[in-house]
Scaffold this active site. Structure first.
Site, PDB file in Angstrom:
ATOM      1  N   GLN A 263     -42.765  11.269 -19.048  1.00 12.21           N
ATOM      2  CA  GLN A 263     -41.722  12.298 -18.652  1.00 12.21           C
ATOM      3  C   GLN A 263     -42.060  13.290 -19.817  1.00 12.21           C
ATOM      4  O   GLN A 263     -42.016  14.596 -19.495  1.00 12.21           O
ATOM      5  CB  GLN A 263     -40.460  11.962 -18.450  1.00 12.21           C
ATOM      6  CG  GLN A 263     -39.680  13.029 -17.881  1.00 12.21           C
ATOM      7  CD  GLN A 263     -40.272  13.674 -16.652  1.00 12.21           C
ATOM      8  OE1 GLN A 263     -40.362  12.695 -15.649  1.00 12.21           O
ATOM      9  NE2 GLN A 263     -40.336  14.901 -16.430  1.00 12.21           N
ATOM     10  N   HIS A 266     -44.957  15.912 -20.556  1.00 13.63           N
ATOM     11  CA  HIS A 266     -44.942  17.190 -19.902  1.00 13.63           C
ATOM     12  C   HIS A 266     -44.813  18.689 -20.756  1.00 13.63           C
ATOM     13  O   HIS A 266     -45.508  19.680 -20.432  1.00 13.63           O
ATOM     14  CB  HIS A 266     -43.937  17.266 -18.591  1.00 13.63           C
ATOM     15  CG  HIS A 266     -44.222  16.512 -17.565  1.00 13.63           C
ATOM     16  ND1 HIS A 266     -45.343  17.246 -16.777  1.00 13.63           N
ATOM     17  CD2 HIS A 266     -43.934  15.554 -16.562  1.00 13.63           C
ATOM     18  CE1 HIS A 266     -45.474  16.557 -15.643  1.00 13.63           C
ATOM     19  NE2 HIS A 266     -44.631  15.486 -15.488  1.00 13.63           N
ATOM     20  N   GLU A 330     -33.941  15.661 -11.333  1.00 10.32           N
ATOM     21  CA  GLU A 330     -35.262  15.679 -10.461  1.00 10.32           C
ATOM     22  C   GLU A 330     -35.947  14.633  -9.709  1.00 10.32           C
ATOM     23  O   GLU A 330     -35.970  14.524  -8.722  1.00 10.32           O
ATOM     24  CB  GLU A 330     -36.175  16.625 -11.160  1.00 10.32           C
ATOM     25  CG  GLU A 330     -37.517  16.964 -10.612  1.00 10.32           C
ATOM     26  CD  GLU A 330     -38.645  17.511 -11.464  1.00 10.32           C
ATOM     27  OE1 GLU A 330     -38.550  17.245 -12.856  1.00 10.32           O
ATOM     28  OE2 GLU A 330     -39.713  18.044 -11.141  1.00 10.32           O
ATOM     29  N   HIS A 331     -36.168  13.678 -10.860  1.00 10.47           N
ATOM     30  CA  HIS A 331     -36.706  12.274 -10.684  1.00 10.47           C
ATOM     31  C   HIS A 331     -35.664  11.401 -10.923  1.00 10.47           C
ATOM     32  O   HIS A 331     -35.131  11.172 -11.948  1.00 10.47           O
ATOM     33  CB  HIS A 331     -37.975  11.963 -11.555  1.00 10.47           C
ATOM     34  CG  HIS A 331     -39.188  12.847 -11.327  1.00 10.47           C
ATOM     35  ND1 HIS A 331     -39.376  13.908 -12.075  1.00 10.47           N
ATOM     36  CD2 HIS A 331     -39.767  13.122 -10.228  1.00 10.47           C
ATOM     37  CE1 HIS A 331     -40.565  14.754 -11.752  1.00 10.47           C
ATOM     38  NE2 HIS A 331     -40.930  14.231 -10.666  1.00 10.47           N
ATOM     39  N   ASP A 364     -45.889  11.871  -8.348  1.00 12.03           N
ATOM     40  CA  ASP A 364     -46.472  12.990  -8.810  1.00 12.03           C
ATOM     41  C   ASP A 364     -47.972  13.442  -8.212  1.00 12.03           C
ATOM     42  O   ASP A 364     -48.205  14.577  -8.111  1.00 12.03           O
ATOM     43  CB  ASP A 364     -46.752  12.950 -10.422  1.00 12.03           C
ATOM     44  CG  ASP A 364     -45.493  13.136 -11.289  1.00 12.03           C
ATOM     45  OD1 ASP A 364     -44.688  13.574 -10.659  1.00 12.03           O
ATOM     46  OD2 ASP A 364     -45.703  12.744 -12.517  1.00 12.03           O
ATOM     47  N   HIS A 423     -18.694  41.481  26.707  1.00  7.73           N
ATOM     48  CA  HIS A 423     -19.520  40.260  26.504  1.00  7.73           C
ATOM     49  C   HIS A 423     -19.044  39.316  27.782  1.00  7.73           C
ATOM     50  O   HIS A 423     -19.871  38.660  28.430  1.00  7.73           O
ATOM     51  CB  HIS A 423     -19.028  39.331  25.419  1.00  7.73           C
ATOM     52  CG  HIS A 423     -19.852  39.854  24.016  1.00  7.73           C
ATOM     53  ND1 HIS A 423     -19.821  41.161  23.739  1.00  7.73           N
ATOM     54  CD2 HIS A 423     -20.502  39.249  23.421  1.00  7.73           C
ATOM     55  CE1 HIS A 423     -20.800  41.045  22.542  1.00  7.73           C
ATOM     56  NE2 HIS A 423     -21.062  40.059  22.249  1.00  7.73           N
TER      57      HIS A 423
END
Lengths: 439, 439
Positions: A263, A266, A330-331, A364, A423
């Site tokens: 991680q 990145h 996120e993960h 991924d 209507h």
């Protein structure tokens, strides 16, 4: 001092200070800070079209591009350049991503009876066009091309456009080209950053506008997407990537550390958090992280990222789950004895990885799920990119005369309560008896 | 001159002038025109909270409100005031809306094998909170309360907040209160307009913020939703309501006219369009529209709306379908011999009404589908409000050791092509042999 090279927060969850907690939990992205620049570029593209693309590309990518559209010849050449082994890997990824996203699509048309004689349903129609932003420049991200283009094509979008920044040589990486082509992209343009987003939103002389822009990007790209959200639909804002791991005694420190390091490589802003109820595991993982960090290629990036990361000791798995739900990662990796039970208590996450043999790296690239996921706590509200993002759901109804008669009281009474007498009248006009040949 | 009272465009589709066509097709809403006012109110609410709500409510609704939350006592009193017949109608509507939106929800968790030993799937988790904007003030819109609150509750949202403007007496209409309560609203506040949207986005002393704001509203409400879209998620922008009818010789002019008039009574900006390949039907419907318009209660509104409306003669049903797809109507009626065949050629519409006995009014209230739909051409990209709008889709994967071994080449080869060696390492670390007790 060597040992202090890699510092990460190491604490009991219950002793987490307010400032430390806030740094982990309120990690929104500050798009406002870049907005003036973004507005300037967007306006330029809207006003000057291709000429603006040319100038802004020179400004940011350091190259003057003559032809933005990538030609067939370049794609063929790229195909020759990319090694067979990588092509095979991409093919497997495309296959799995396509298979998974097919499962996400609802039936193309279904109807159900909501009231006797009244059928109501839903029809799925793909968007006409979509734009995929694929980061590039110094590195190649073929996986981002797959993750944005494949779901759009699976959903049935006819025109899928890829924009990706050129390198200093004015070219797009062969790997990205091959991936985009394999995924089914219809048009590929060598343009990146804010100018690419603006071009896909407004259109220029060479790039026709798209209905929705998806894909990851830096803070400028995200700011541009948010700014143009009234003109074009977007997937979600994107911040730095992150992982949170819930682990217990069954987990392997070496494996946990490798996921935190993966991680961290990145981006200097990436965050890795381990929350465990096992103190020995916490300590052993810290030692392993420090060890593995020294051996990694992207050592400087990893160092900065780890400084934002944390190993937290929870009093129980429940406390760890609670923290994870507040964090909205996120993960999310769940490496415990019974991961499915923990999964059912998860409220917010982009994508979840269960058990010891499911690294984030699998998602991924190749497990089939999408890697374009909500970061920075957006998982509290947003879903990751999915096939549904590329379709419209059109509701449908068909009522029989008897069915309408049965519903007529409900319709007319509410319509009249709302002051909408015409209507009510539109129902009554249908229930009068007419000559049979007119019905 | 009496005959000229109700003017609407009456033309061959092929002879539609550029200006006329553009007025029908490019009918976007100009939120920019109201943005300065909206920004001012939003800032005020963000800075001064409840005090701003109080002042802005006095400014726009002409009443000084002491307590914004509607109390149990008021809801009980409202329940006594509303006639049984209306309550029964609302109950039927709630039942059908709930039944339909239940069908829209995906399974709460599914998994599928994408590669041998690799399971990938999706888990549905509701949002924690949602805010429903229900228009009010002079009229009551109980149906909007049903259409926004019921889907959120069906999706499992725990906290559903309703904001609706007070009348001059500081009260919310009993009918709206009963509908909101019946739909399952958890909190009801007497506050409307931009200030309500800002309050739900940022929170004030009495109103906690929500994760997503849905529901119809005027141009100010839409502008506020678009402005705050970086802070809170929204459903879609809303413009004036509209209907497009595709009809052939099987349709009844009296019925078509009644639907056009029903659409027209909503708002002076509403648009009704009939496209037919049958010239006699076009002429007969024009005559009927003029006749019915004279008899309608909201005559002045209808007159203005019809001035924006059109009856168009198409050369064929195909041409009519093509025009409809360009128009992307909020409501689409298909009243032809074989409506299902036409349906399958529809690319953009909010909700579709098939056959002679399915008036738009049925979908507005009781068929079960949602009436919060994309207007102004937004149906090209957006779907109507649906149960999915209130959930997050979290992807999940679980891979076995053999499954990971099988995928490992694909993962590591792509990871290394992207320069992410630690990603590859996180896979390899899992595949080394360890002592069995640690696995």
């Amino acid at each position: 001092m060597e040992k202090e090279l890699f510092v990460l927060l190491f604490k009991k969850l219950s002793e987490l200070g307010e400032e430390e907690g806030s740094a982990l939990l309120s990690r929104g992205i500050d798009v406002q800070s870049v907005m003036p620049t973004v507005v300037e570029i967007v306006n330029d593209v809207q006003e000057r079209g291709d000429r603006a693309l040319c100038d802004q590309t020179e400004r940011f990518d350091g190259v003057r591009v003559g032809r933005f559209r990538v030609g067939e010849d370049e794609i063929e050449k790229a195909d020759e350049e990319v090694p067979e082994k990588l092509k095979k890997a991409l093919e497997i990824a495309v296959e799995n991503i396509a298979a998974f996203h097919h499962q996400q699509l609802d039936r193309d048309l279904w109807m159900t009876q909501t009231s006797p004689g009244a059928m109501a349903g839903q029809m799925i129609v793909p968007l006409d066009s979509a734009g995929a932003y694929v980061p590039g420049g110094r590195a190649a991200y073929p996986s981002s091309a797959l993750m944005t283009v494949v779901p759009a094509k699976v959903a049935g979008v006819e025109r899928v456009v890829v924009c990706t920044p050129p390198g200093k040589d004015g070219k797009v990486s062969s790997i990205t080209l091959v991936a985009a082509q394999m995924a089914g992209a219809d048009e590929i343009y060598r343009v990146g950053g804010v100018q690419a987003v603006a071009a896909m939103a407004f259109g220029t002389e060479t790039i026709r506008p798209v209905q929705k822009i998806v894909g990851p990007g830096n803070i400028y790209v995200t700011a541009a997407k948010l700014l143009l959200r009234s003109t074009v639909e977007i997937d979600m804002p994107a911040g730095p990537s992150e992982v949170l791991i819930i682990a217990d005694y069954t987990a392997e420190p070496e494996v946990l550390a490798s996921d935190m390091i993966a991680q961290a490589e990145h981006d200097p802003q990436s965050i890795s958090v381990l929350v465990t109820d096992d103190e020995d595991l916490a300590i052993a993982t810290k030692v392993e992280v420090e060890k593995q960090a020294k051996e990694v290629a992207r050592r400087e990036i990893v160092k900065k990222s780890l400084a934002k990361s944390a190993i937290l000791k929870a009093g129980s798995t429940e406390e760890a789950i609670g923290f994870s739900n507040s964090f909205a990662p996120e993960h999310l990796e769940i490496i415990v004895r019974d991961p499915m039970t923990v999964l059912r208590q998860i409220r917010s996450a982009g994508s979840v990885f269960l058990g010891p043999y499911t690294p984030v790296a699998a998602g991924d690239y190749a497990s089939g799920t999408n890697h374009v996921l909500p970061t920075s706590g957006y998982a509290r509200v947003f879903s990751g990119l999915n096939a549904d993002a590329f379709v419209k759901k059109i509701t449908v109804q068909q009522i029989s005369k008897d069915g309408l008669r049965l519903l007529s009281d409900a319709i007319t009474v509410i319509a009249e309560a709302e002051g909408l007498a015409a209507h009510a009248e539109s129902v009554r006009k249908r229930l009068v008896e007419r000559k049979p040949e007119n019905l």
